[in-house]
Design an enzyme around this catalytic site. Structure first.
Site, PDB file in Angstrom:
ATOM      1  N   ASP A 156      35.187 -30.116   5.164  1.00 53.70           N
ATOM      2  CA  ASP A 156      36.139 -28.997   5.108  1.00 53.70           C
ATOM      3  C   ASP A 156      37.217 -29.179   6.170  1.00 53.70           C
ATOM      4  OD1 ASP A 156      35.454 -27.641   7.653  1.00 53.70           O
ATOM      5  OD2 ASP A 156      33.570 -27.083   6.691  1.00 53.70           O
ATOM      6  N   LEU A 188      21.156 -23.087  14.632  1.00 56.30           N
ATOM      7  CA  LEU A 188      20.381 -21.915  14.219  1.00 56.30           C
ATOM      8  C   LEU A 188      18.889 -22.221  14.277  1.00 56.30           C
ATOM      9  CD1 LEU A 188      20.925 -19.042  13.219  1.00 56.30           C
ATOM     10  CD2 LEU A 188      20.849 -19.908  10.878  1.00 56.30           C
ATOM     11  N   CYS A 222      42.067 -43.744  -3.851  1.00 57.85           N
ATOM     12  CA  CYS A 222      42.285 -44.454  -5.115  1.00 57.85           C
ATOM     13  C   CYS A 222      41.299 -45.624  -5.212  1.00 57.85           C
ATOM     14  CB  CYS A 222      43.726 -44.955  -5.207  1.00 57.85           C
ATOM     15  SG  CYS A 222      43.992 -45.913  -6.719  1.00 57.85           S
ATOM     16  N   SER A 243      21.393 -30.527  10.991  1.00 56.98           N
ATOM     17  CA  SER A 243      19.932 -30.641  10.927  1.00 56.98           C
ATOM     18  C   SER A 243      19.449 -31.954  11.520  1.00 56.98           C
ATOM     19  CB  SER A 243      19.459 -30.518   9.479  1.00 56.98           C
ATOM     20  OG  SER A 243      20.108 -31.492   8.680  1.00 56.98           O
ATOM     21  N   ALA A 297      26.305 -20.149  15.362  1.00 57.30           N
ATOM     22  CA  ALA A 297      27.374 -20.898  16.038  1.00 57.30           C
ATOM     23  C   ALA A 297      28.487 -19.972  16.527  1.00 57.30           C
ATOM     24  CB  ALA A 297      27.939 -21.952  15.088  1.00 57.30           C
ATOM     25  N   HIS A 336      32.652 -38.202   7.595  1.00 60.11           N
ATOM     26  CA  HIS A 336      32.228 -38.207   6.189  1.00 60.11           C
ATOM     27  C   HIS A 336      33.392 -37.935   5.237  1.00 60.11           C
ATOM     28  CE1 HIS A 336      27.687 -37.385   7.249  1.00 60.11           C
ATOM     29  NE2 HIS A 336      28.078 -38.604   7.534  1.00 60.11           N
TER      30      HIS A 336
END
Ligand code: OAD
Length: 242
Positions: free
Chosen positions: A99, A211, A122, A186, A228, A114
């Site tokens: 994001d 968390l 392309c 995680s 967070a 990532h």
């Protein structure tokens, strides 16, 4: 677990994961009902899945891009942007997230190891271009690459079996940082999951803000558990107070 006063650090590397965007309404991967419970990873996050059924994969990332358009950065993203502006030492922000909430929260320097939802790659000429629109039209049409005109764009995200971006730069910073902070991940997907062991061996202080305890919990000097939006702001207040 004992706590260290957050003072005197000069080179900080921060790694973020899906948990930092959870309070912005973006699904995490491994929570109950998370993305990997709703979809088969092999189908939508591997090159083989894309070769088998590109429309399924493009539709999945179009859906995530649309969800991102409805989301806004939360106080954790904004606090990291404040740290970037105010911290006088070296700071490297590495995210596993695809994001753009760090950027919209005000961070100018973000390494997306990532890849990014708002980028297309392309498969013919390997050009990477900014991309906001769906990659699969309602009639099933696919857009051509703006550089070479081939019809072979894919989401510019790193799938399982592919090499993450910017690894040389990230490992260079890990070798020399004196504080490593892992936020909202995680700790099960490598290579990011191995960063804490690298930096701990190199002598840095390791702090986790999450968390739930991550898989790498035993490697951290200190672990703070909670949302967070609260933990990140508190920690940054401590850093900037000194
Ligand atoms: P996960 O879904 O595996 O883990 C999210 C972590 O965030 C968990 O440890 C939660 O406890 C924590 N969390 C959830 N809500 C939180 C909140 N409000 N505040 C703080 N922490 C919270 O997501 P990642 O660790 O980011 O890779 O996953 C790593 C990679 O696995 C992703 O980048 C993706 C995925 O497969 C690829 O697709 C290549």
């Amino acid at each position: 677990m004992f706590q260290r006063i957050m003072a005197g650090f000069e080179r900080i590397v921060i790694l973020t994961g899906a948990g930092i965007s959870a309070e912005s309404g973006i699904d995490t991967f491994r929570a109950a009902g998370g993305l990997w419970e709703q979809h088969w990873v092999e189908d939508i996050a591997t090159p083989e899945g894309f070769a088998r059924d590109p429309d399924l994969v493009l539709g999945f990332y179009d859906m995530r891009r649309a969800a991102l358009a409805r989301a806004a950065p939360n106080p954790a993203h904004e606090a990291l942007a404040l740290l970037e502006r105010e911290f006088s030492g070296d700071l490297l922000l590495v995210t596993q997230n695809v994001d753009d909430l760090h950027e919209r929260g005000g961070s100018a320097q973000v390494l997306h190891m990532h890849g990014e939802l708002k980028s297309a790659l392309c498969t013919s000429c390997e050009t990477r271009v900014r991309w906001d629109a769906p990659m699969l039209a309602k009639d099933g049409d696919r857009p051509p690459c703006p550089a070479c005109c081939a019809v072979g764009l894919r989401p510019d995200v790193v799938w399982f079996g592919e090499m993450p971006y910017e690894m040389d730069r990230i490992y260079g910073a890990l070798q020399t940082c004196d504080l490593f902070v892992s936020i909202g991940t995680s700790g099960v997907v490598y290579p990011a999951a191995g960063f804490v062991e690298e930096v701990r061996a190199a002598g840095a202080w390791c702090l986790e803000l999450n968390l739930d305890p991550s898989d790498g919990l035993r490697c951290f000097h200190e672990s703070r558990l909670g949302p967070a939006s609260i933990l990140v702001s508190q920690w940054i207040d401590e850093v900037l107070a000194h």
